[in-house]
Design an enzyme around this catalytic site. Sequence first.
Site, mmCIF file in Angstrom:
data_model
loop_
_atom_site.group_PDB
_atom_site.id
_atom_site.type_symbol
_atom_site.label_atom_id
_atom_site.label_comp_id
_atom_site.label_asym_id
_atom_site.label_seq_id
_atom_site.Cartn_x
_atom_site.Cartn_y
_atom_site.Cartn_z
ATOM 1 N N GLU A 124 -6.949 4.785 7.811
ATOM 2 C CA GLU A 124 -6.541 6.341 7.492
ATOM 3 C C GLU A 124 -7.658 7.051 6.845
ATOM 4 O O GLU A 124 -8.129 8.041 6.953
ATOM 5 C CB GLU A 124 -5.334 6.319 6.718
ATOM 6 C CG GLU A 124 -4.016 6.017 7.476
ATOM 7 C CD GLU A 124 -3.090 5.577 6.829
ATOM 8 O OE1 GLU A 124 -2.905 5.618 5.333
ATOM 9 O OE2 GLU A 124 -1.842 5.007 7.277
ATOM 10 N N HIS A 133 -9.516 1.487 4.380
ATOM 11 C CA HIS A 133 -8.424 1.746 5.450
ATOM 12 C C HIS A 133 -8.475 2.678 6.421
ATOM 13 O O HIS A 133 -9.222 3.622 6.414
ATOM 14 C CB HIS A 133 -7.381 2.064 4.468
ATOM 15 C CG HIS A 133 -5.906 2.279 4.930
ATOM 16 N ND1 HIS A 133 -5.512 3.055 6.019
ATOM 17 C CD2 HIS A 133 -5.027 1.166 4.868
ATOM 18 C CE1 HIS A 133 -4.294 2.675 6.140
ATOM 19 N NE2 HIS A 133 -3.832 1.728 5.733
ATOM 20 N N LYS A 158 0.106 4.272 -0.276
ATOM 21 C CA LYS A 158 -0.615 5.557 0.381
ATOM 22 C C LYS A 158 -0.110 6.623 -0.551
ATOM 23 O O LYS A 158 -0.286 6.313 -1.871
ATOM 24 C CB LYS A 158 -0.007 5.497 1.634
ATOM 25 C CG LYS A 158 -0.075 4.372 2.480
ATOM 26 C CD LYS A 158 0.140 4.612 3.894
ATOM 27 C CE LYS A 158 -0.129 3.206 4.684
ATOM 28 N NZ LYS A 158 -0.045 3.335 6.178
ATOM 29 N N SER A 190 3.280 -2.174 10.196
ATOM 30 C CA SER A 190 4.790 -2.164 10.543
ATOM 31 C C SER A 190 5.435 -3.734 10.062
ATOM 32 O O SER A 190 6.040 -4.209 10.680
ATOM 33 C CB SER A 190 5.197 -1.959 11.832
ATOM 34 O OG SER A 190 4.657 -0.509 12.084
ATOM 35 N N GLY A 201 2.361 2.518 10.686
ATOM 36 C CA GLY A 201 3.340 3.432 10.512
ATOM 37 C C GLY A 201 4.182 3.756 11.875
ATOM 38 O O GLY A 201 4.859 4.889 12.004
ATOM 39 N N ASN A 254 0.795 -1.262 -0.068
ATOM 40 C CA ASN A 254 0.060 0.208 0.046
ATOM 41 C C ASN A 254 0.943 1.409 0.161
ATOM 42 O O ASN A 254 1.458 1.515 1.149
ATOM 43 C CB ASN A 254 -0.657 0.053 1.217
ATOM 44 C CG ASN A 254 -1.650 1.251 1.528
ATOM 45 O OD1 ASN A 254 -1.831 2.099 0.373
ATOM 46 N ND2 ASN A 254 -2.282 1.514 2.464
ATOM 47 N N GLU A 256 -5.719 -4.729 10.299
ATOM 48 C CA GLU A 256 -4.641 -3.639 10.648
ATOM 49 C C GLU A 256 -4.998 -3.028 11.880
ATOM 50 O O GLU A 256 -5.877 -1.831 11.853
ATOM 51 C CB GLU A 256 -4.583 -2.611 9.377
ATOM 52 C CG GLU A 256 -4.350 -3.149 8.214
ATOM 53 C CD GLU A 256 -3.752 -2.465 7.036
ATOM 54 O OE1 GLU A 256 -2.707 -2.655 6.550
ATOM 55 O OE2 GLU A 256 -3.935 -1.176 6.843
HETATM 56 P P1 13P Z 1 3.022 0.487 7.644
HETATM 57 O O1 13P Z 1 3.419 -0.778 6.830
HETATM 58 O O2 13P Z 1 3.707 1.550 7.138
HETATM 59 O O3 13P Z 1 2.995 0.304 8.991
HETATM 60 O O4 13P Z 1 1.535 0.570 7.018
HETATM 61 C C1 13P Z 1 0.631 -0.469 7.205
HETATM 62 C C2 13P Z 1 -0.591 -0.137 6.318
HETATM 63 O O5 13P Z 1 -1.381 0.936 6.761
HETATM 64 C C3 13P Z 1 -0.960 -1.008 5.087
HETATM 65 O O6 13P Z 1 -2.158 -0.409 4.691
#
Ligand code: 13P
Length: 248
Positions: A96, A94, A11, A212, A172, A9, A166
Amino acid sequence: MRKPFIAGNWKMYKTTAEAKAFARAFTKLYNSSDVQTAICAPYTQLETLIEAFKGTDIKIGAQNMHFAEEGAFTGEISAKMLKEIGVDYCIIGHSERRQYFGETDETVNLKLRKAFSADIIPILCVGESLEERDGGKAFDVVKNQLASGLKEITKEQASSLVIAYEPVWAIGTGRNATPEQADEMCGFIRDTIEELYDDVVSDQTIIQYGGSVKPANATDIMNMPEIDGALVGGASLIPEDFIEIVNF
Ligand code: 13P
């Protein structure tokens, strides 16, 4: 038998030039394998990546879509538009998007319905916040997200669904769930899918862990019995890291 599925992903990272450079480097490192690999990229990089990975078994996904067929929705992208250019997957719900863009279980559900009807495989994201985990509510939260997100999704549709667990506190932050914590929730998700549908569907459902995931912890996570894959943020931006995760 469920095929392992590792998806990146990206982002809101990478320009077209950067995406092309990634594709060149990653193609050199990549050997097609028993693992399904995908990259969920920003809209403007989707065609670039589809072109760059033509002839490989790497699939491309989007990170969001609108639930309407078409309409006066300034700034939005429809499932039909994604399908037309060859997108196979779309991340839906997601954390976010739930946190910063007002995504709710209701819009997640509408988007899932539209994705299935447009023949796009949704990667449905679920997961609890730190407060919810510490308050002992993690399982209830995830169960509710699944039940409301999957409302009126048929058994046939659900059998191609991908779910990404997640935990918000692990995204992150560099603080990943332990493989045991992730496996426990992925097992619970599978049980919930069995309750909502049946054991045939729950046996087929690909359940990823995300939060992560790095080359250093990918093997331990992927070795857990209930975890079928990973949704990888930061580490999917670096070809050398992402290939290590794909080759866990
Ligand atoms: P990270 O791997 O950067 O923690 O992000 C996870 C994520 O949100 C994948 O959709």
